[in-house]
Design an enzyme around this catalytic site. Structure first.
Site, PDB file in Angstrom:
ATOM      1  N   ASN A  67       0.873  -1.184   0.000  1.00 19.25           N
ATOM      2  CA  ASN A  67       0.000   0.000   0.000  1.00 19.25           C
ATOM      3  C   ASN A  67       0.906   1.229   0.000  1.00 19.25           C
ATOM      4  O   ASN A  67       1.528   1.540   1.011  1.00 19.25           O
ATOM      5  CB  ASN A  67      -0.892  -0.043   1.255  1.00 19.25           C
ATOM      6  CG  ASN A  67      -1.694   1.238   1.423  1.00 19.25           C
ATOM      7  OD1 ASN A  67      -1.806   2.047   0.507  1.00 19.25           O
ATOM      8  ND2 ASN A  67      -2.249   1.424   2.615  1.00 19.25           N
TER       9      ASN A  67
ATOM     10  N   LYS B 287       0.130   4.315  -0.162  1.00 16.25           N
ATOM     11  CA  LYS B 287      -0.439   5.534   0.456  1.00 16.25           C
ATOM     12  C   LYS B 287      -0.168   6.724  -0.459  1.00 16.25           C
ATOM     13  O   LYS B 287      -0.195   6.561  -1.678  1.00 16.25           O
ATOM     14  CB  LYS B 287       0.118   5.704   1.872  1.00 16.25           C
ATOM     15  CG  LYS B 287       0.008   4.398   2.681  1.00 16.25           C
ATOM     16  CD  LYS B 287       0.353   4.517   4.120  1.00 16.25           C
ATOM     17  CE  LYS B 287       0.180   3.161   4.797  1.00 16.25           C
ATOM     18  NZ  LYS B 287       0.400   3.203   6.229  1.00 16.25           N
TER      19      LYS B 287
ATOM     20  N   HIS C  61      -9.179   1.653   5.358  1.00 11.01           N
ATOM     21  CA  HIS C  61      -7.845   1.740   5.966  1.00 11.01           C
ATOM     22  C   HIS C  61      -7.931   2.659   7.187  1.00 11.01           C
ATOM     23  O   HIS C  61      -8.671   3.641   7.187  1.00 11.01           O
ATOM     24  CB  HIS C  61      -6.825   2.274   4.956  1.00 11.01           C
ATOM     25  CG  HIS C  61      -5.423   2.143   5.461  1.00 11.01           C
ATOM     26  ND1 HIS C  61      -4.878   3.041   6.348  1.00 11.01           N
ATOM     27  CD2 HIS C  61      -4.481   1.197   5.251  1.00 11.01           C
ATOM     28  CE1 HIS C  61      -3.650   2.641   6.647  1.00 11.01           C
ATOM     29  NE2 HIS C  61      -3.378   1.534   5.994  1.00 11.01           N
TER      30      HIS C  61
ATOM     31  N   GLU D  40      -6.117   4.915   8.219  1.00 13.03           N
ATOM     32  CA  GLU D  40      -5.853   6.341   7.960  1.00 13.03           C
ATOM     33  C   GLU D  40      -7.099   7.025   7.413  1.00 13.03           C
ATOM     34  O   GLU D  40      -7.336   8.200   7.677  1.00 13.03           O
ATOM     35  CB  GLU D  40      -4.655   6.479   7.015  1.00 13.03           C
ATOM     36  CG  GLU D  40      -3.351   6.188   7.755  1.00 13.03           C
ATOM     37  CD  GLU D  40      -2.274   5.523   6.914  1.00 13.03           C
ATOM     38  OE1 GLU D  40      -2.349   5.569   5.673  1.00 13.03           O
ATOM     39  OE2 GLU D  40      -1.351   4.946   7.521  1.00 13.03           O
TER      40      GLU D  40
ATOM     41  N   GLU E 101      -4.952  -4.689  10.792  1.00 10.90           N
ATOM     42  CA  GLU E 101      -3.884  -3.706  10.976  1.00 10.90           C
ATOM     43  C   GLU E 101      -4.118  -2.936  12.281  1.00 10.90           C
ATOM     44  O   GLU E 101      -4.904  -1.980  12.306  1.00 10.90           O
ATOM     45  CB  GLU E 101      -3.871  -2.706   9.811  1.00 10.90           C
ATOM     46  CG  GLU E 101      -3.585  -3.322   8.470  1.00 10.90           C
ATOM     47  CD  GLU E 101      -3.003  -2.303   7.492  1.00 10.90           C
ATOM     48  OE1 GLU E 101      -1.989  -2.615   6.873  1.00 10.90           O
ATOM     49  OE2 GLU E 101      -3.547  -1.190   7.378  1.00 10.90           O
TER      50      GLU E 101
ATOM     51  N   GLY F 274       3.283   2.182  10.775  1.00 11.08           N
ATOM     52  CA  GLY F 274       4.300   3.216  10.589  1.00 11.08           C
ATOM     53  C   GLY F 274       5.054   3.569  11.860  1.00 11.08           C
ATOM     54  O   GLY F 274       5.768   4.561  11.916  1.00 11.08           O
TER      55      GLY F 274
ATOM     56  N   SER G 204       3.969  -2.300  10.250  1.00  8.20           N
ATOM     57  CA  SER G 204       5.421  -2.444  10.400  1.00  8.20           C
ATOM     58  C   SER G 204       5.938  -3.818   9.963  1.00  8.20           C
ATOM     59  O   SER G 204       6.820  -4.387  10.604  1.00  8.20           O
ATOM     60  CB  SER G 204       5.847  -2.120  11.841  1.00  8.20           C
ATOM     61  OG  SER G 204       5.508  -0.779  12.163  1.00  8.20           O
TER      62      SER G 204
HETATM   63  P1  13P Z   1       3.540   0.237   7.614  1.00  7.29           P
HETATM   64  O1  13P Z   1       3.984  -1.063   6.993  1.00  7.29           O
HETATM   65  O2  13P Z   1       4.316   1.409   7.096  1.00  7.29           O
HETATM   66  O3  13P Z   1       3.478   0.157   9.100  1.00  7.29           O
HETATM   67  O4  13P Z   1       2.029   0.492   7.102  1.00  7.29           O
HETATM   68  C1  13P Z   1       1.098  -0.512   7.233  1.00  7.29           C
HETATM   69  C2  13P Z   1      -0.130  -0.124   6.512  1.00  7.29           C
HETATM   70  O5  13P Z   1      -0.842   0.774   6.912  1.00  7.29           O
HETATM   71  C3  13P Z   1      -0.441  -0.831   5.264  1.00  7.29           C
HETATM   72  O6  13P Z   1      -1.721  -0.535   4.823  1.00  7.29           O
END
Ligand code: 13P
Length: 253
Positions: A9, A11, A97, A99, A169, A175, A215
Site C-alpha cells: 500500500n 499511500k 484503511h 488512515e 492492521e 508506521g 510495520s
Molecule cells: P507500515 O507497513 O508502514 O506500518 O504500514 C502498514 C499499513 O498501513 C499498510 O496498509
C-alpha cells in the site's frame, strides 16, 4: 490451501515515473513469487493506476486505495467504482484503511456501503480492520474488530466474502515500528476467521484471505506468514522501494 497474498500500500507516495520504474523493477519477482504460490499486489494512488496498469506483468494484483460508494453525482474530489472499473486489470480496492477512518471519518457503515457497491461491480475489497492503542490498552480489541466485521460485511453475499481479503492492521503498529507480536496477530486473525465462520459458515471462513499489516519488514514477514491464520501482509513503508519489497517477498521462500 489458501494462497499467500502480499500487497504494498503506497499511500500518498510515488509520482507516475516512480510508479513506472517500480513496476519494471519487480516484474521478475512477481513470476518467481507465483511459482511459490504467493501473489503480489500494489496499491498506487489514483494518479498512477493507469501507468501501472499499462506496465504490469500478468499476475500482479492492481488495487486502488479507496473509492466512493455512490454511482455518480456531486461529490467533489471523489472517484466512483465505474471509473475504477475502466482501469484495465484493476481487481481490488482497499476499504476502511485506518488512515481513512482516522483522518476522513470513515465509519463501518460507510465501508459497508462501499463494499455493497463493489459487489455489483465484481471488484474485490481488501477490508482493513484494527484497534487503536487506547482500545488495545483497554482490552477492547476483539469487541472493536467484531463490530468492524459484523457491520462492515452486513448483507454481503457468501460468494463475495469468500473471495475477499481482510487485513488486520492494529492502528498502533502502523508506521511506528511497533509490531504486534506474531502471537497477537495470529490470535486476532484467528478470531476474525471465527467471526466470518459464525456469519457465513466454515466453507467461506476457510477461503477468506486474512492479512496482517503494521510495520511488516523483510526481517519479520516470515514470522507472520508462518502462522496458521495469517495468509499475507499489507505492507506500507517496506513496499516503497522495489529492492526492499523484493527482499521482503523473497524472504518467504
Ligand atoms: P507500515 O507497513 O508502514 O506500518 O504500514 C502498514 C499499513 O498501513 C499498510 O496498509
Amino acid at each position: 490451501m489458501r494462497k499467500k497474498v502480499i500487497v504494498g500500500n503506497w499511500k500518498m507516495n510515488h509520482c507516475r515515473n516512480e510508479a513506472s520504474e517500480f513496476v519494471s523493477g519487480i516484474k521478475d519477482e512477481v513470476k518467481i513469487a507465483k511459482s511459490h504460490n504467493i501473489l503480489i499486489g500494489i496499491a498506487p494512488t489514483y494518479m498512477s493506476l493507469d501507468v501501472v496498469s499499462k506496465k504490469k506483468p500478468a499476475g500482479l494484483i492492481l488495487s486502488a486505495q479507496n473509492v466512493n460508494e455512490h454511482a455518480s453525482g456531486a461529490y467533489t474530489g471523489e472517484v466512483s467504482i465505474s471509473m475504477l472499473s475502466e482501469v484495465k486489470g484493476l481487481t481490488h480496492i482497499i476499504i476502511g484503511h485506518s488512515e481513512r477512518r482516522q483522518y476522513y471519518g470513515e465509519t463501518n457503515e460507510r465501508c459497508n456501503a462501499k463494499m455493497l457497491a463493489m459487489q455489483e461491480a465484481n471488484l474485490t475489497p481488501i477490508y482493513c480492520v484494527g484497534e487503536t492503542l487506547e482500545q488495545f490498552e483497554a482490552n477492547l480489541t476483539k469487541k472493536v474488530i467484531k463490530e468492524q466485521v459484523v457491520t462492515g460485511l452486513a448483507n454481503l453475499s457468501a460468494e463475495f466474502v469468500s473471495k475477499m481479503i481482510i487485513a488486520y492492521e492494529p492502528v498502533w503498529s502502523i508506521g511506528t515500528g511497533k509490531n504486534a507480536s506474531k502471537e497477537i496477530a495470529q490470535d486476532i486473525c484467528c478470531f476474525i476467521r471465527k467471526e466470518i465462520s459464525k456469519l457465513y459458515g466454515k466453507r467461506v471462513a476457510n477461503k477468506v484471505i486474512i492479512q496482517y499489516g503494521g510495520s511488516v519488514k523483510p526481517n519479520n514477514v516470515k514470522d507472520y506468514l508462518t502462522q496458521p491464520d495469517i495468509d499475507g501482509a499489507l505492507v506500507g513503508g517496506a513496499s516503497l522501494k522495489a529492492s526492499t519489497f523484493i527482499e521482503l517477498i523473497s524472504n518467504l521462500y
